[in-house]
Scaffold this active site. Structure first.
Site, short mmCIF file in Angstrom:
data_model
loop_
_atom_site.label_atom_id
_atom_site.label_comp_id
_atom_site.label_asym_id
_atom_site.label_seq_id
_atom_site.Cartn_x
_atom_site.Cartn_y
_atom_site.Cartn_z
N ASP A 139 25.46 -49.62 17.54
CA ASP A 139 24.11 -49.80 18.07
C ASP A 139 24.15 -49.69 19.59
O ASP A 139 23.97 -50.67 20.31
CB ASP A 139 23.53 -51.13 17.62
CG ASP A 139 23.33 -51.18 16.11
OD1 ASP A 139 23.08 -50.12 15.51
OD2 ASP A 139 23.45 -52.28 15.53
N LYS A 186 28.30 -47.21 11.30
CA LYS A 186 26.85 -47.13 11.08
C LYS A 186 26.17 -46.59 12.33
O LYS A 186 26.44 -47.05 13.45
CB LYS A 186 26.26 -48.50 10.74
CG LYS A 186 24.75 -48.47 10.51
CD LYS A 186 24.21 -49.84 10.16
CE LYS A 186 23.93 -50.70 11.37
NZ LYS A 186 22.70 -50.30 12.11
N ASP A 210 21.74 -45.42 9.09
CA ASP A 210 20.78 -46.49 8.81
C ASP A 210 19.45 -46.12 9.45
O ASP A 210 19.04 -46.68 10.47
CB ASP A 210 21.31 -47.81 9.36
CG ASP A 210 20.44 -48.99 8.97
OD1 ASP A 210 19.66 -48.85 8.01
OD2 ASP A 210 20.54 -50.04 9.63
N LEU A 211 18.75 -45.17 8.83
CA LEU A 211 17.52 -44.62 9.40
C LEU A 211 16.26 -45.13 8.69
O LEU A 211 15.15 -44.83 9.13
CB LEU A 211 17.57 -43.09 9.37
CG LEU A 211 18.75 -42.49 10.14
CD1 LEU A 211 18.73 -40.98 10.05
CD2 LEU A 211 18.75 -42.94 11.60
N LYS A 212 16.43 -45.83 7.60
CA LYS A 212 15.32 -46.51 6.91
C LYS A 212 14.10 -45.59 6.75
O LYS A 212 13.00 -45.91 7.17
CB LYS A 212 14.94 -47.79 7.65
CG LYS A 212 16.07 -48.82 7.74
CD LYS A 212 15.58 -50.09 8.42
CE LYS A 212 16.69 -51.11 8.53
NZ LYS A 212 17.72 -50.72 9.52
N LEU A 213 14.29 -44.48 6.07
CA LEU A 213 13.21 -43.52 5.92
C LEU A 213 12.06 -44.11 5.10
O LEU A 213 12.26 -44.79 4.12
CB LEU A 213 13.72 -42.25 5.22
CG LEU A 213 14.88 -41.51 5.88
CD1 LEU A 213 15.14 -40.21 5.14
CD2 LEU A 213 14.62 -41.25 7.35
N HIS A 214 10.85 -43.80 5.54
CA HIS A 214 9.64 -44.21 4.80
C HIS A 214 8.49 -43.37 5.32
O HIS A 214 8.04 -43.53 6.45
CB HIS A 214 9.37 -45.69 5.00
CG HIS A 214 8.16 -46.18 4.24
ND1 HIS A 214 7.94 -45.86 2.92
CD2 HIS A 214 7.12 -46.97 4.63
CE1 HIS A 214 6.81 -46.43 2.52
NE2 HIS A 214 6.29 -47.11 3.55
N ASP A 215 8.01 -42.45 4.48
CA ASP A 215 6.95 -41.53 4.88
C ASP A 215 6.35 -40.94 3.62
O ASP A 215 6.69 -41.37 2.51
CB ASP A 215 7.53 -40.45 5.81
CG ASP A 215 6.51 -39.94 6.82
OD1 ASP A 215 5.38 -39.61 6.40
OD2 ASP A 215 6.85 -39.87 8.02
N GLY A 262 6.01 -38.40 0.54
CA GLY A 262 7.12 -37.96 -0.29
C GLY A 262 7.79 -36.70 0.19
O GLY A 262 9.03 -36.62 0.25
N THR A 270 8.00 -35.34 3.13
CA THR A 270 8.74 -35.55 4.37
C THR A 270 10.06 -36.27 4.10
O THR A 270 11.11 -35.90 4.64
CB THR A 270 7.89 -36.37 5.36
OG1 THR A 270 6.71 -35.62 5.67
CG2 THR A 270 8.64 -36.66 6.63
N THR A 283 17.09 -58.50 7.13
CA THR A 283 17.76 -59.79 7.26
C THR A 283 17.23 -60.63 8.42
O THR A 283 17.60 -61.79 8.55
CB THR A 283 19.28 -59.60 7.43
OG1 THR A 283 19.52 -58.71 8.54
CG2 THR A 283 19.90 -59.03 6.18
N ARG A 313 28.29 -62.60 10.19
CA ARG A 313 28.79 -63.22 11.41
C ARG A 313 30.06 -64.01 11.10
O ARG A 313 30.04 -64.94 10.28
CB ARG A 313 27.74 -64.18 12.00
CG ARG A 313 26.48 -63.49 12.54
CD ARG A 313 26.80 -62.69 13.77
NE ARG A 313 25.62 -62.08 14.37
CZ ARG A 313 25.15 -60.88 14.08
NH1 ARG A 313 25.76 -60.15 13.17
NH2 ARG A 313 24.08 -60.40 14.71
N ARG A 355 27.42 -56.74 16.80
CA ARG A 355 27.74 -57.40 18.06
C ARG A 355 29.02 -58.23 18.06
O ARG A 355 29.73 -58.25 19.09
CB ARG A 355 26.55 -58.25 18.50
CG ARG A 355 25.42 -57.42 19.10
CD ARG A 355 24.09 -58.15 19.16
NE ARG A 355 23.48 -58.28 17.83
CZ ARG A 355 22.27 -58.77 17.64
NH1 ARG A 355 21.56 -59.22 18.65
NH2 ARG A 355 21.76 -58.82 16.41
#
Length: 242
Positions: A21, A43, A70-75, A77, A79, A128, A189, A219
């Protein structure tokens, strides 16, 4: 001579995913160099992905590493379907989509359209950083644990390869999806670490005991003065839990 009763350390190492990240590929590559062979799975999320991280993903795959996008696609169908096809061709191993039925169905179509792809799809159930109060504020009537269950069952029926959830829900998710699907958990953690903005956290050992396949750690490793040492200690903790 290796002890046959102990887990293979290389196989255990593959269960740790380090979250890159960071702001640039150069910064990520400096960390990767410091980690050396202590890590084999990385990641790439929004921050790095939008700053040249997809090209880095290709280089990592070409060098023998594994990559979790980790792109969490949501659009809509179409696309999502076409986006998954493009990402599958990069050679990535894991990709997240949000666990909405239409999105998941489109992602499965995209995955299946690329012959020979090793890509496996993960459905994000509930972030999370969310607790029950956050879910209520977002307009959901169900508590987090129930929402995770509903979305997990939908993902299983649609043919998603695995679930992203907090380790606190891993045992529940494993009961729902059975032994053949992946469970990947962020919010890990090591004992004594700052929890940061995560609200549903556990240690690496507790996650493995709960039935998790891969843990994602950011982290505690990336901000450490000796990230290689921290990664090795996390792998050792996971091995002891098996």
């Amino acid at each position: 001579m290796p002890d046959p009763l102990k887990p293979d350390p290389v196989a255990v190492r593959d269960r740790l995913i380090v979250a890159l990240d960071m702001a640039s590929p150069d910064e990520a590559e400096r960390l990767i160099e410091r980690l050396g062979d202590s890590v084999s799975f990385y990641k790439i999320g929004y921050r790095l992905g939008y700053a040249g991280g997809l090209a880095l993903a290709e280089r990592l795959v070409a060098g023998g590493a594994k990559v979790f996008l980790d792109l969490k696609l949501h659009d809509i169908g179409n696309t999502v379907e076409e986006g998954v096809q493009s990402l599958a061709r990069l050679g990535a191993h894991l990709l997240t989509v949000h666990a909405y039925p239409q999105t998941m169905r489109a992602a499965v179509r995209g995955r299946d359209a690329v012959a020979g792809s090793a890509l496996r799809l993960l459905a994000v159930t509930v972030l999370t950083s969310y607790d029950d109060a956050d879910a209520r504020e977002a307009g959901y009537a169900l508590p987090v644990s129930d929402l995770v269950a509903v979305r997990t069952l939908a993902a299983r029926e649609i043919g998603i390869d695995g679930i992203v959830c907090a380790a606190t829900e891993a045992a529940q998710v494993r009961d729902l999806v059975g032994p053949d699907r992946l469970i990947v958990t962020p919010g890990i953690r090591p004992a004594g670490s700052d929890t940061g903005d995560q609200k549903r956290v556990v240690t690496p050992a507790a996650a493995i005991r709960a039935g998790v396949d891969h843990i994602v750690v950011g982290r505690p490793i990336t901000a450490a003065s000796d990230p290689r040492d921290v990664a090795q200690r996390i792998v050792a903790e996971m091995a002891d839990a098996l």
